[in-house]
Design an enzyme around this catalytic site. Structure first.
Site, short mmCIF file in Angstrom:
data_model
loop_
_atom_site.label_atom_id
_atom_site.label_comp_id
_atom_site.label_asym_id
_atom_site.label_seq_id
_atom_site.Cartn_x
_atom_site.Cartn_y
_atom_site.Cartn_z
CG ASP A 1 -2.01 -0.96 1.23
OD1 ASP A 1 -2.00 -1.85 0.36
OD2 ASP A 1 -2.89 -0.87 2.10
CG HIS B 1 1.95 0.04 4.46
ND1 HIS B 1 1.58 -0.83 5.45
CD2 HIS B 1 0.87 0.79 4.18
CE1 HIS B 1 0.31 -0.61 5.76
NE2 HIS B 1 -0.14 0.36 5.01
ZN LIG Z 1 -2.81 3.25 3.04
#
Ligand SMILES: [Zn+2]
Length: 429
Positions: free
Chosen positions: A165, A316
């Site tokens: 992400d 992430h």
């Molecule tokens: Zn996010």
């Protein structure tokens, strides 16, 4: 420390950091990488002269005009490309009329539930009194209080979904080196303004590596806190920039920031844009600034567990520690008998894929022609801003009451650092 306090701390640190412009800026791309990109881009350009869409949802009609009527797609990273999108929160009075018309038609048809907007607090979102987030009518995924069958939560048995992400950001470069070296495809849930700020990294993931691209909204807000029109804008512009930068492809999947989605937001994404939300069933906590060892340890624990369901792990491309944690854990997947596949490809039905308008990145396409060409690539490595601060990640690491996500009863969805990354990009662009 409570999650609210943690958010305040990280917010304060970030704002202080931004105020002194302590920002890591992406370095230039090596010539070798540049040549590789152009070479691969030529391979990708060997698509049909016209790009095709399926008629499913007729979503292509929402994205035809601006590009094709104007004579083609602006080159990615060019001034015309940059000027085509909002530099921050979209102005909801200037949205393409086709988007607004389709939203209004869906509301009139009764397919968008009239659920009140939430209010954002320091610890998350709050519905008005009398509105139950865990009710079937609302079905909020935040805090995992309701698991809608319309969302994707699990991977097939024995598989690990590889996805990240909040990119593209400066730490993405090291991640992409690693993925390429291991011939590992991934899904990138990209934030629109981060694409706008880092076109070289976008091109590398999409055009050079052939990775899957999904939507993570334009500026990373709590989506349930927004009016319908602003939900529309957050999703629409992110689809638009991906569409314009990939020769007309439209992503099939999106991920709500913080997992903050309910039946109203869910319906807008599906009814207007035909997108399905991918949530996750495990969280490394990398967004908290957790150490690489801690991230690796979390993953090892899950890999030792049952292989049903498969793992969709929240990770992430946000900081060096996020990336390092993944790289250290990566060999464990195969060592423990798991197979790894890009998230969007993995959860797609057979014959489907990460895009709404083709079976996969390079395969045969079906449906009505809309024309278009794969956009040229412009290198902007000397000017691409990046938005992650080392000090922010370090600060977060000192204060992390990280909870395991495996039981799905904790509150790990609050990706404070992720949100602030988007916010930082907003401030800096
Ligand atoms: Zn996010």
């Amino acid at each position: 420390m409570s999650s609210s306090s943690l958010r305040l701390l990280v917010t304060s640190v970030l704002l202080a950091t931004v105020s002194v412009f302590d920002v890591v800026v992406a370095g230039p791309v090596a010539n070798g990488a540049l040549q590789e990109r152009h070479h691969s881009h030529e391979m990708r350009s060997a698509l049909p002269g016209s790009w095709f869409h399926t008629e499913e949802g007729e979503v292509h009609k929402l994205f035809r005009r601006q590009n094709l009527d104007a004579g083609g797609y602006p080159a990615v990273g060019s001034p015309a490309w940059t000027a085509a999108y909002p530099s921050g929160t979209p102005d909801n009075t200037k949205l393409p009329q086709a988007w607004v018309d389709k939203l209004n038609a869906a509301v009139a048809a009764g397919t968008i539930p009239n659920i009140p907007q939430t209010t954002v607090t320091n610890g998350g979102t709050v519905y008005p009194n009398g509105v139950q987030r865990d009710s079937p009518e609302v079905c909020s995924a935040d805090d995992f209080v309701c698991r809608s069958p319309d969302d994707v939560w699990d991977a097939p048995n024995g598989t690990v979904a590889i996805g990240f992400d909040d990119g593209p950001l400066q730490p993405s470069g090291q991640l992409y080196d690693f993925l390429a070296a291991n011939n590992q495809k991934a899904t990138h849930f990209y934030i629109g303004i981060n694409i706008l700020g880092n076109p070289d990294l976008f091109n590398r993931a999409y055009a050079t590596m052939g990775d899957d691209i999904a939507v993570h909204t334009w500026t990373h807000p709590y989506m349930t806190s927004l009016a319908n029109i602003d939900v529309l804008a957050q999703l629409g512009y992110t689809m638009q920039i991906i569409h314009d930068s990939t020769g007309g492809r439209l992503p099939r999947y999106w991920r709500p920031p913080y997992g903050d989605i309910d039946n109203r937001v869910r319906a807008i994404a599906k009814q207007v844009f035909n997108m399905t939300a991918i949530i996750w069933n495990h969280d490394t906590g990398d967004w908290t600034g957790a150490s690489p060892d801690k991230i690796k340890g979390e993953i090892q624990g899950w890999l030792n567990g049952p292989k049903s369901p498969g793992l969709i792990i929240l990770e992430h491309e946000l900081s060096a520690s996020c990336v390092q944690g993944f790289m250290e854990a990566y060999p464990l997947f195969a060592q423990n008998g798991w197979t790894t596949t890009s998230t969007a490809t993995l959860v797609s039905a057979p014959g489907s894929g990460p895009w709404q308008n083709a079976a996969n990145n390079t395969g045969p396409v079906t449906g009505a022609a809309v024309g278009g060409v794969v956009p040229a690539i412009v290198t902007t490595s000397s000017s691409a801003p990046a938005t992650t601060t080392n000090s922010t990640a370090a600060a977060a690491a000192t204060s992390t009451p990280k909870k395991s996500r495996a039981d799905q009863t904790s509150r790990p969805v609050a990706m404070t650092l992720a949100a602030l990354s988007g916010f930082a990009a907003l401030l800096l662009l």
